[in-house]
Design a protein around this motif. Structure first.
Motif, PDB file in Angstrom:
ATOM      1  N   LEU A  40       0.830  -1.205   0.000  1.00  0.00           N
ATOM      2  CA  LEU A  40       0.000   0.000   0.000  1.00  0.00           C
ATOM      3  C   LEU A  40       0.868   1.260   0.000  1.00  0.00           C
ATOM      4  N   ALA A  41       1.923   1.252   0.796  1.00  0.00           N
ATOM      5  CA  ALA A  41       2.825   2.412   0.827  1.00  0.00           C
ATOM      6  C   ALA A  41       3.467   2.629  -0.536  1.00  0.00           C
ATOM      7  N   ARG A  42       3.881   1.539  -1.181  1.00  0.00           N
ATOM      8  CA  ARG A  42       4.495   1.657  -2.511  1.00  0.00           C
ATOM      9  C   ARG A  42       3.479   2.219  -3.504  1.00  0.00           C
ATOM     10  N   THR A  43       2.255   1.706  -3.462  1.00  0.00           N
ATOM     11  CA  THR A  43       1.201   2.148  -4.372  1.00  0.00           C
ATOM     12  C   THR A  43       0.904   3.642  -4.197  1.00  0.00           C
ATOM     13  N   LYS A  44       0.948   4.106  -2.948  1.00  0.00           N
ATOM     14  CA  LYS A  44       0.640   5.505  -2.657  1.00  0.00           C
ATOM     15  C   LYS A  44       1.855   6.412  -2.792  1.00  0.00           C
ATOM     16  N   GLY A  45       3.024   5.846  -3.084  1.00  0.00           N
ATOM     17  CA  GLY A  45       4.229   6.654  -3.212  1.00  0.00           C
ATOM     18  C   GLY A  45       4.772   7.144  -1.879  1.00  0.00           C
ATOM     19  N   GLU A  46       4.439   6.450  -0.801  1.00  0.00           N
ATOM     20  CA  GLU A  46       4.937   6.804   0.531  1.00  0.00           C
ATOM     21  C   GLU A  46       6.225   6.015   0.766  1.00  0.00           C
ATOM     22  N   PHE A  47       7.321   6.508   0.214  1.00  0.00           N
ATOM     23  CA  PHE A  47       8.552   5.740   0.190  1.00  0.00           C
ATOM     24  C   PHE A  47       9.165   5.552   1.571  1.00  0.00           C
ATOM     25  N   ALA A  48       9.055   6.532   2.443  1.00  0.00           N
ATOM     26  CA  ALA A  48       9.578   6.375   3.802  1.00  0.00           C
ATOM     27  C   ALA A  48       8.801   5.285   4.536  1.00  0.00           C
ATOM     28  N   ARG A  49       7.479   5.304   4.378  1.00  0.00           N
ATOM     29  CA  ARG A  49       6.644   4.275   5.039  1.00  0.00           C
ATOM     30  C   ARG A  49       6.902   2.903   4.412  1.00  0.00           C
ATOM     31  N   GLU A  50       7.148   2.869   3.111  1.00  0.00           N
ATOM     32  CA  GLU A  50       7.480   1.605   2.449  1.00  0.00           C
ATOM     33  C   GLU A  50       8.763   1.029   3.039  1.00  0.00           C
ATOM     34  N   SER A  51       9.735   1.880   3.244  1.00  0.00           N
ATOM     35  CA  SER A  51      10.995   1.447   3.830  1.00  0.00           C
ATOM     36  C   SER A  51      10.791   0.937   5.253  1.00  0.00           C
ATOM     37  N   GLU A  52       9.980   1.626   6.033  1.00  0.00           N
ATOM     38  CA  GLU A  52       9.680   1.181   7.397  1.00  0.00           C
ATOM     39  C   GLU A  52       8.994  -0.178   7.379  1.00  0.00           C
ATOM     40  N   ALA A  53       8.072  -0.369   6.455  1.00  0.00           N
ATOM     41  CA  ALA A  53       7.379  -1.656   6.347  1.00  0.00           C
ATOM     42  C   ALA A  53       8.358  -2.754   5.940  1.00  0.00           C
ATOM     43  N   GLU A  54       9.287  -2.430   5.069  1.00  0.00           N
ATOM     44  CA  GLU A  54      10.290  -3.412   4.646  1.00  0.00           C
ATOM     45  C   GLU A  54      11.177  -3.817   5.823  1.00  0.00           C
ATOM     46  N   ILE A  55      11.586  -2.854   6.615  1.00  0.00           N
ATOM     47  CA  ILE A  55      12.397  -3.144   7.803  1.00  0.00           C
ATOM     48  C   ILE A  55      11.612  -4.011   8.781  1.00  0.00           C
ATOM     49  N   LEU A  56      10.345  -3.687   8.974  1.00  0.00           N
ATOM     50  CA  LEU A  56       9.491  -4.499   9.846  1.00  0.00           C
ATOM     51  C   LEU A  56       9.384  -5.921   9.315  1.00  0.00           C
ATOM     52  N   LEU A  57       9.193  -6.062   8.014  1.00  0.00           N
ATOM     53  CA  LEU A  57       9.106  -7.405   7.414  1.00  0.00           C
ATOM     54  C   LEU A  57      10.398  -8.195   7.613  1.00  0.00           C
ATOM     55  N   GLN A  58      11.517  -7.547   7.449  1.00  0.00           N
ATOM     56  CA  GLN A  58      12.796  -8.229   7.657  1.00  0.00           C
ATOM     57  C   GLN A  58      12.933  -8.694   9.102  1.00  0.00           C
ATOM     58  N   SER A  59      12.533  -7.852  10.024  1.00  0.00           N
ATOM     59  CA  SER A  59      12.581  -8.210  11.440  1.00  0.00           C
ATOM     60  C   SER A  59      11.646  -9.377  11.747  1.00  0.00           C
ATOM     61  N   LEU A  60      10.453  -9.339  11.172  1.00  0.00           N
ATOM     62  CA  LEU A  60       9.491 -10.419  11.388  1.00  0.00           C
ATOM     63  C   LEU A  60       9.990 -11.731  10.792  1.00  0.00           C
ATOM     64  N   SER A  61      10.579 -11.645   9.609  1.00  0.00           N
ATOM     65  CA  SER A  61      11.107 -12.851   8.969  1.00  0.00           C
ATOM     66  C   SER A  61      12.230 -13.453   9.799  1.00  0.00           C
ATOM     67  N   ALA A  62      13.105 -12.598  10.342  1.00  0.00           N
ATOM     68  CA  ALA A  62      14.195 -13.093  11.187  1.00  0.00           C
ATOM     69  C   ALA A  62      13.647 -13.733  12.455  1.00  0.00           C
ATOM     70  N   THR A  63      12.663 -13.083  13.067  1.00  0.00           N
ATOM     71  CA  THR A  63      12.045 -13.618  14.278  1.00  0.00           C
ATOM     72  C   THR A  63      11.341 -14.933  13.987  1.00  0.00           C
ATOM     73  N   SER A  64      10.615 -14.966  12.883  1.00  0.00           N
ATOM     74  CA  SER A  64       9.896 -16.176  12.491  1.00  0.00           C
ATOM     75  C   SER A  64      10.872 -17.311  12.206  1.00  0.00           C
ATOM     76  N   GLY A  65      11.986 -16.997  11.558  1.00  0.00           N
ATOM     77  CA  GLY A  65      13.000 -18.001  11.258  1.00  0.00           C
ATOM     78  C   GLY A  65      13.640 -18.553  12.520  1.00  0.00           C
ATOM     79  N   ARG A  66      13.911 -17.666  13.501  1.00  0.00           N
ATOM     80  CA  ARG A  66      14.478 -18.127  14.772  1.00  0.00           C
ATOM     81  C   ARG A  66      13.503 -19.011  15.512  1.00  0.00           C
ATOM     82  N   ALA A  67      12.230 -18.637  15.490  1.00  0.00           N
ATOM     83  CA  ALA A  67      11.206 -19.431  16.187  1.00  0.00           C
ATOM     84  C   ALA A  67      11.093 -20.817  15.563  1.00  0.00           C
ATOM     85  N   ALA A  68      11.164 -20.880  14.234  1.00  0.00           N
ATOM     86  CA  ALA A  68      11.078 -22.175  13.553  1.00  0.00           C
ATOM     87  C   ALA A  68      12.277 -23.056  13.904  1.00  0.00           C
ATOM     88  N   LYS A  69      13.464 -22.470  13.974  1.00  0.00           N
ATOM     89  CA  LYS A  69      14.658 -23.230  14.327  1.00  0.00           C
ATOM     90  C   LYS A  69      14.578 -23.747  15.759  1.00  0.00           C
TER      91      LYS A  69
END
Length: 181
Positions: free
Chosen positions: A148-177
């Motif tokens: 949604l941020a990308r679609t709306k051209g909210e690049f700062a918010r897109e970057s924040e969402a990407e950082i959040l996704l990376q953090s969630l993926s790392a957390t999810s990966g640790r939990a799975a291990k």
């Protein structure tokens, strides 16, 4: 009214600058200047409760959010409030409050008038879901926020969402291990 608005803005500036003592002081002055029942008090309360969450005081923030009147604001304010409750309730593991606010937020996300708060709300929902260990919901809402941020051209918010996704993926990966081990 100008004095109250000025104190409110100073409180927000102090919040954004992570100056806790000043945030408390200016928020208190704003409350006094607004007076009981003023229409801007809920906005100040929300700003301050978000600050409390940022400072790690999720239980106090949740109590503040829950105290809002049910008829507070329009769809955008209601969505922002519901998403904030999701985030705070997730952090304190209040499943009932989380589920109720999640359902409200999901329903409100469909309103056309909420587009300017949707990305932030989705990210708050994602953080709350992650706190409860609901990683599929957390990743799904963060992904939606990024798109949604990308679609709306909210690049700062897109970057924040990407950082959040990376953090969630790392957390999810640790939990799975940890589960496999």
């Amino acid at each position: 009214p100008l004095v109250a608005a000025a104190y409110h803005e100073l409180a927000v500036l102090a919040i954004n600058s992570a100056k806790a003592a000043e945030a408390f002081r200016y928020a208190g002055h704003a409350v006094d200047a607004y007076g009981p029942g003023h229409e801007r008090l809920p906005a100040l309360a929300h700003d301050f409760a978000v600050f409390l969450m940022e400072e790690g005081h999720h239980d106090q923030a949740l109590r503040t959010f829950k105290a809002f009147p049910r008829n507070y604001g329009g769809p955008s304010e209601k969505l922002t409030l519901a998403a904030s409750i999701v985030r705070a309730a997730g952090a304190v593991r209040d499943v009932a409050a989380f589920d109720k606010a999640w359902d409200e937020a999901v329903e409100l996300l469909n309103a056309p008038s909420v587009s300017y708060v949707a990305v932030t709300s989705l990210m708050d929902m994602s953080e709350g879901a992650a706190s409860l260990g609901r990683m599929d919901a957390a990743i799904g809402t963060a992904t939606t926020a990024r798109v949604l941020a990308r679609t709306k051209g909210e690049f700062a918010r897109e970057s924040e969402a990407e950082i959040l996704l990376q953090s969630l993926s790392a957390t999810s990966g640790r939990a799975a291990k940890e589960t496999v081990a």
